[in-house]
Scaffold this active site. Structure first.
Site, mmCIF file in Angstrom:
data_model
loop_
_atom_site.group_PDB
_atom_site.id
_atom_site.type_symbol
_atom_site.label_atom_id
_atom_site.label_comp_id
_atom_site.label_asym_id
_atom_site.label_seq_id
_atom_site.Cartn_x
_atom_site.Cartn_y
_atom_site.Cartn_z
ATOM 1 N N SER A 157 4.076 41.343 -5.666
ATOM 2 C CA SER A 157 3.445 42.396 -6.466
ATOM 3 C C SER A 157 2.674 41.772 -7.638
ATOM 4 C CB SER A 157 4.510 43.402 -6.916
ATOM 5 O OG SER A 157 3.937 44.610 -7.336
ATOM 6 N N ASP A 194 3.178 50.503 2.286
ATOM 7 C CA ASP A 194 3.185 49.857 0.972
ATOM 8 C C ASP A 194 2.348 50.613 -0.048
ATOM 9 O OD1 ASP A 194 3.346 47.815 -1.028
ATOM 10 O OD2 ASP A 194 3.329 46.281 0.528
ATOM 11 N N HIS A 214 7.004 48.489 0.074
ATOM 12 C CA HIS A 214 6.673 47.445 -0.894
ATOM 13 C C HIS A 214 7.669 46.289 -0.897
ATOM 14 C CE1 HIS A 214 4.201 46.200 -4.240
ATOM 15 N NE2 HIS A 214 5.190 46.216 -5.115
#
Length: 317
Positions: free
Chosen positions: A118, A258, A285
């Site tokens: 991320s 995601d 995610h």
């Protein structure tokens, strides 16, 4: 096979300190030398302002010849907390400098691979674009190439939520009541679809959320109140311009559901010269938690290819 941590501690960083943990055998080459059989895998967590906890299962990639390095970025976890630092303190350059300092401090700066999740993937891409001599490979996991694209795609995902949910979110965002129970409940609906689809959430992910809740300074300053209402200092950040400068083999991963949608991820696949992109069909995610065995297999194969110097063509899809 479970590998026990072999060392942990703190690396001094400016007037503060960065916590780290090493798992597995001695790998990597520091500035003082000492060749080793495999690059160290350095795990760069997301947030900004989260902790390493939700990525601890990547320690399974460690072994007698490979060290896995976890660390908590400045501002949370076991690293120094600075709740009174202003917004001008929390910058991308700060975290890039901290990463450089960590690599040298734990002695892997001569031979390492970055796994960035991320926000950590954005940070890792910016690091890799500077072409550090010891970097051997890069994994960008569930990351947006720009927060402009991220914000654009969040509007798409929010519009697809059950009827009335986005209206609740917007009403509280407009009123400045994002700390209300109704807002939190609506956020949970989004998170269950696009952040982690496992119910109940895995304890290591909950541990990171609790750490973030205990000190949200960095997250609220740089990101905002949650994943899809990005109003912090990162809201216009992009690494798209520097992606062609990355000169190491790169693996990009993301989940079919995601919050880092394919639109936000595609610039990595289109602009990094030596890249492959793997999409995990049952994940959002957190593929490393949602499809752990498959994710570890993909990562292990990539690391083995880097070590051997062989592997299939990594042309972008």
């Amino acid at each position: 096979m479970t590998v026990a941590p072999r060392a942990q501690g703190w690396v001094p960083f400016r007037d503060h300190r960065t916590w780290y943990r090493l798992t597995g055998g001695t790998s990597g080459t520091g500035t003082s030398g000492g060749a080793a059989p495999a690059p160290a895998l350095v795990v760069v967590h997301g947030g900004p302002g989260s902790t390493h906890d939700y990525l601890t299962n990547l320690a399974a990639l460690a072994g007698p010849g490979r060290t896995v390095v976890h660390y908590d970025q400045l501002g949370n976890g076991a690293s120094s907390h600075l709740p009174d630092a202003g917004a001008d303190f929390w910058t991308v350059d700060l975290f890039l400098a901290e990463l450089d300092n960590l690599l040298t401090g734990v002695g892997v700066d001569g031979n390492y691979v970055l796994f960035g999740h991320s926000w950590g993937g954005v940070l890792s891409a910016a690091h890799a674009a500077r072409r550090p001599a010891g970097l051997r490979g890069l994994v960008i996991a569930d990351s947006p190439a720009s927060y402009r694209l991220w914000r654009q795609e969040m509007a798409v995902l929010r519009a697809a939520l059950p009827p009335g949910v986005d209206a609740i979110l917007r009403a509280h965002e407009t009123a400045g009541t994002t700390d209300s129970r109704a807002y939190t409940q609506a956020v949970q609906i989004f998170n269950d679809r696009h952040v982690c689809r496992i119910k109940p959430w895995p304890p290591e992910y909950v541990a990171s959320l609790m750490e973030l809740s205990n000190d949200p300074t960095v997250y609220h300053t740089m990101n905002g109140p949650n994943e899809f209402h990005v109003v912090g200092t990162l809201k216009d950040l992009s690494v798209e311009d520097v992606l062609p400068d990355i000169d190491v083999p790169t693996l990009v991963i993301s989940g079919r559901y995601d919050e880092a949608t394919e639109v936000t991820v595609r610039p990595f696949a289109d602009l990094i010269p030596d890249v492959r992109w793997e999409i995990f069909e049952e994940s959002s995610h957190m593929p490393h938690l949602e499809e752990p065995e498959l994710c570890r297999s993909v990562l292990r194969n990539f690391l083995d290819e880097l070590e051997s110097g062989t592997g299939p063509d990594r042309a972008p899809r």
